[in-house]
Scaffold this motif. Structure first.
Motif, PDB file in Angstrom:
ATOM      1  N   ALA A 122       0.833  -1.203   0.000  1.00 11.83           N
ATOM      2  CA  ALA A 122       0.000   0.000   0.000  1.00 11.83           C
ATOM      3  C   ALA A 122       0.867   1.252   0.000  1.00 11.83           C
ATOM      4  O   ALA A 122       0.651   2.180  -0.792  1.00 11.83           O
ATOM      5  N   ASN A 123       1.877   1.295   0.865  1.00 16.08           N
ATOM      6  CA  ASN A 123       2.718   2.482   0.927  1.00 16.08           C
ATOM      7  C   ASN A 123       3.661   2.579  -0.263  1.00 16.08           C
ATOM      8  O   ASN A 123       4.012   3.678  -0.696  1.00 16.08           O
ATOM      9  N   ASP A 124       4.078   1.450  -0.815  1.00 19.93           N
ATOM     10  CA  ASP A 124       4.832   1.464  -2.064  1.00 19.93           C
ATOM     11  C   ASP A 124       3.982   2.099  -3.166  1.00 19.93           C
ATOM     12  O   ASP A 124       4.470   2.927  -3.960  1.00 19.93           O
ATOM     13  N   THR A 125       2.708   1.736  -3.193  1.00 21.63           N
ATOM     14  CA  THR A 125       1.786   2.316  -4.175  1.00 21.63           C
ATOM     15  C   THR A 125       1.613   3.809  -3.941  1.00 21.63           C
ATOM     16  O   THR A 125       1.505   4.590  -4.909  1.00 21.63           O
ATOM     17  N   GLN A 126       1.597   4.237  -2.684  1.00 22.31           N
ATOM     18  CA  GLN A 126       1.463   5.665  -2.398  1.00 22.31           C
ATOM     19  C   GLN A 126       2.595   6.456  -3.057  1.00 22.31           C
ATOM     20  O   GLN A 126       2.378   7.552  -3.589  1.00 22.31           O
ATOM     21  N   PHE A 256      -0.859  14.806   1.667  1.00 19.77           N
ATOM     22  CA  PHE A 256      -0.734  14.263   3.014  1.00 19.77           C
ATOM     23  C   PHE A 256      -1.225  12.817   2.998  1.00 19.77           C
ATOM     24  O   PHE A 256      -2.401  12.551   2.753  1.00 19.77           O
ATOM     25  N   ILE A 257      -0.296  11.891   3.228  1.00 15.97           N
ATOM     26  CA  ILE A 257      -0.599  10.458   3.240  1.00 15.97           C
ATOM     27  C   ILE A 257      -0.617   9.992   4.689  1.00 15.97           C
ATOM     28  O   ILE A 257       0.378  10.159   5.405  1.00 15.97           O
ATOM     29  N   ASP A 282      -5.049  13.330   2.201  1.00 18.22           N
ATOM     30  CA  ASP A 282      -5.437  13.189   0.801  1.00 18.22           C
ATOM     31  C   ASP A 282      -5.509  11.720   0.406  1.00 18.22           C
ATOM     32  O   ASP A 282      -6.269  11.358  -0.498  1.00 18.22           O
ATOM     33  N   MET A 283      -4.705  10.880   1.074  1.00 17.15           N
ATOM     34  CA  MET A 283      -4.666   9.440   0.806  1.00 17.15           C
ATOM     35  C   MET A 283      -4.454   8.711   2.134  1.00 17.15           C
ATOM     36  O   MET A 283      -3.841   9.261   3.055  1.00 17.15           O
ATOM     37  N   ILE A 284      -4.968   7.483   2.212  1.00 12.05           N
ATOM     38  CA  ILE A 284      -4.886   6.684   3.429  1.00 12.05           C
ATOM     39  C   ILE A 284      -4.456   5.271   3.058  1.00 12.05           C
ATOM     40  O   ILE A 284      -4.982   4.691   2.093  1.00 12.05           O
ATOM     41  N   PRO A 296      -4.228 -12.060   3.770  1.00 13.63           N
ATOM     42  CA  PRO A 296      -3.405 -10.879   3.465  1.00 13.63           C
ATOM     43  C   PRO A 296      -4.135  -9.933   2.516  1.00 13.63           C
ATOM     44  O   PRO A 296      -4.554 -10.328   1.422  1.00 13.63           O
ATOM     45  N   ILE A 297      -4.281  -8.686   2.954  1.00 14.22           N
ATOM     46  CA  ILE A 297      -4.922  -7.673   2.114  1.00 14.22           C
ATOM     47  C   ILE A 297      -4.571  -6.295   2.658  1.00 14.22           C
ATOM     48  O   ILE A 297      -4.406  -6.109   3.858  1.00 14.22           O
ATOM     49  N   GLY A 298      -4.396  -5.357   1.759  1.00 14.92           N
ATOM     50  CA  GLY A 298      -4.177  -3.963   2.110  1.00 14.92           C
ATOM     51  C   GLY A 298      -4.887  -3.090   1.103  1.00 14.92           C
ATOM     52  O   GLY A 298      -5.501  -3.583   0.144  1.00 14.92           O
ATOM     53  N   GLY A 299      -4.801  -1.795   1.300  1.00 20.79           N
ATOM     54  CA  GLY A 299      -5.465  -0.903   0.365  1.00 20.79           C
ATOM     55  C   GLY A 299      -5.007   0.535   0.513  1.00 20.79           C
ATOM     56  O   GLY A 299      -4.435   0.935   1.521  1.00 20.79           O
ATOM     57  N   VAL A 300      -5.273   1.290  -0.542  1.00 22.14           N
ATOM     58  CA  VAL A 300      -5.017   2.724  -0.586  1.00 22.14           C
ATOM     59  C   VAL A 300      -6.340   3.412  -0.895  1.00 22.14           C
ATOM     60  O   VAL A 300      -6.988   3.098  -1.897  1.00 22.14           O
ATOM     61  N   MET A 301      -6.737   4.324  -0.029  1.00 21.36           N
ATOM     62  CA  MET A 301      -7.899   5.162  -0.310  1.00 21.36           C
ATOM     63  C   MET A 301      -7.411   6.519  -0.809  1.00 21.36           C
ATOM     64  O   MET A 301      -6.489   7.097  -0.225  1.00 21.36           O
TER      65      MET A 301
END
Length: 459
Positions: A122-126, A256-257, A282-284, A296-301
């Motif tokens: 998720a944070n790599d994607t951010q 702001f993440i 702005d992103m979570i 295993p699961i994650g996400g970016v809002m």
């Protein structure tokens, strides 16, 4: 020793398994501690010994072990559709419903959810999204991302670079270029003599703005922060910290993440730490308790502001060219959705708020112990920090491995906790823990601390 028997699990492990975040040399001597069963807040090793899992595994097993509704949710989905992807406009019902649920319950208005397989992803994607966002806006220089010393954001090349802990960088050529680090917001260690929390926060905010101006605001694309530092030692922000930081980000048009991987899903009593501290991201990033760790699961809002730029990028390039084979995998998504329903049915936030006073009072009762320099925490998470000199706030020499020794002694007493930097020892039990179990957990820790005190007196 068990691993001296060639066909034992311990021997096979030493022979074949490369462990994450482990002293490999020590493991070859001792072999692993093997677990094979869990129930409620407890796990059992292969000798049948029962332990209180005082860290929810890795901050993630929020509903404990053996939750039958989650097993059933996974089984139903495996039988119906064990895998399908979400590439090229295809979709599966569980990921659709989970995304919709997360957007409906987001702590601030969010627009879309992008699924990953972990908090690191998720944070790599951010990082990629910050780069992509500014490229689409015609700002190719506005790419640097500021994280904080002491923060933990994962362990991929990009997320490991965001992480501000030296042990995540040693030997790996991290951090990569374009990742900067600002002050660790730990008042106990980094405040000046007589400096109040608000004064400390104002100084850190001024340092952040100075860093931005030195680098050039037109080169800074994002700032990432956990609501409280998790793996860096369970450190709450000092009073006024985010209040001072957020206007700086807005003034310089810096995304702001907020990394909610540990703080998300009722660890503080609120659904998100963003609510606890009044943040405006702005992103979570989410993961861990999203599925109670059963899959295993994650996400970016992302906010609507960010999504509209991503949409423009797909018009320009023909596709939004990022994703993982297992993004929104139907089985983890089904389990995560059922996890959210269980939280709602149990009114888990109310439960956390009800038992928090006992947890925090037992935690802070250790503050007077001669080996404890600071106790800190909120909700159902906390830490104690071991020091050699309380008055000077001086930690032990890291070579003495005092916190790892206390962790081992706690295991002797049937309690699993985790040693963190600066000889901190962390607690993060499953959210379902009851008051009597909280007392049992801290009683066991107290006995381990007594053992450590006696050992050090003899040394």
């Amino acid at each position: 020793m068990k691993h001296s028997t060639p066909n034992s699990l311990q021997a096979k492990d030493v022979r074949s398994h490369l462990h994450p975040f482990t002293n490999l040399a020590q493991l070859e001597e001792t072999g692993p501690l093997v677990f094979n069963r869990g129930e409620g807040i407890y796990v059992y090793d292969d000798d049948g010994k029962r332990y209180i899992e005082g860290l929810s595994g890795l901050w993630c097993a929020s509903l404990g072990f053996g939750e039958k509704r989650l097993v059933a949710a996974a089984t139903r989905q495996l039988e119906a559709l064990p895998f399908y992807h979400n590439f090229a406009g295809k979709a599966v019902e569980p990921s659709i419903e989970l995304a919709d649920y997360l957007i409906e319950h987001a702590p601030v208005p969010m627009s879309k959810v992008f699924f990953t397989n972990s908090g690191s992803e998720a944070n790599d994607t951010q990082v990629k999204l910050v780069w992509y966002y500014n490229n689409i806006l015609g700002r190719p220089q506005k790419k640097k991302i500021i994280a904080r010393r002491g923060g933990y954001h994962g362990i991929t090349v990009a997320s490991g670079s965001l992480t501000g802990l030296q042990h995540a960088h040693n030997g790996f050529d991290l951090p990569i270029a374009g990742i900067l680090h600002t002050d660790c917001p730990h008042h106990y260690h980094h405040a000046r003599d007589g400096e109040s929390e608000r004064e400390f926060s104002a100084r850190l905010a001024a340092n952040l703005e100075r860093l931005i101006e030195q680098e050039g605001p037109d080169t800074i694309g994002g700032f990432i922060a956990e609501p409280f530092l998790g793996a860096g030692g369970v450190i709450e922000p000092p009073e006024g910290y985010f209040e001072a930081i957020m206007p700086i980000l807005e003034r310089h048009d810096i995304l702001f993440i907020v990394d909610e991987v540990i703080s998300g899903f009722f660890r503080t009593g609120d659904r998100f730490g963003t609510q606890t501290y009044g943040l405006k991201p702005d992103m979570i990033s989410v993961a861990k308790a999203l599925s109670a760790a059963y899959q295993p699961i994650g996400g970016v809002m992302v906010s609507e502001k960010v999504y509209q730029v991503l949409l423009e990028g797909s018009r320009r390039y023909g596709t939004f060219g990022t994703g993982f084979t297992y993004s929104g995998h139907p089985v983890p998504a089904a389990v995560a959705l059922e996890t959210q329903r269980i939280y709602d049915d149990l009114k888990i936030g109310d439960h956390v708020k009800a038992v928090t006073p006992r947890f925090q009072s037992r935690l802070h009762a250790f503050a007077d112990h001669p080996l404890i320099g600071e106790t800190r925490g909120l909700g159902l998470i906390g830490a104690v920090e071991l020091v050699e000199d309380k008055a000077a706030r001086r930690n032990f020499d890291p070579a003495r491995k005092v916190a790892p020794r206390l962790m081992a002694l706690a295991a002797d007493h049937g309690l699993i906790v985790r040693a963190l930097p600066n000889d901190a020892v962390a607690f993060c039990p499953p959210l379902i823990i009851e008051t009597a179990q909280i007392d049992d957990m801290f009683d066991r820790f107290g006995r381990a601390l007594d053992d450590l005190t006696q050992e050090m007196a003899r040394a």
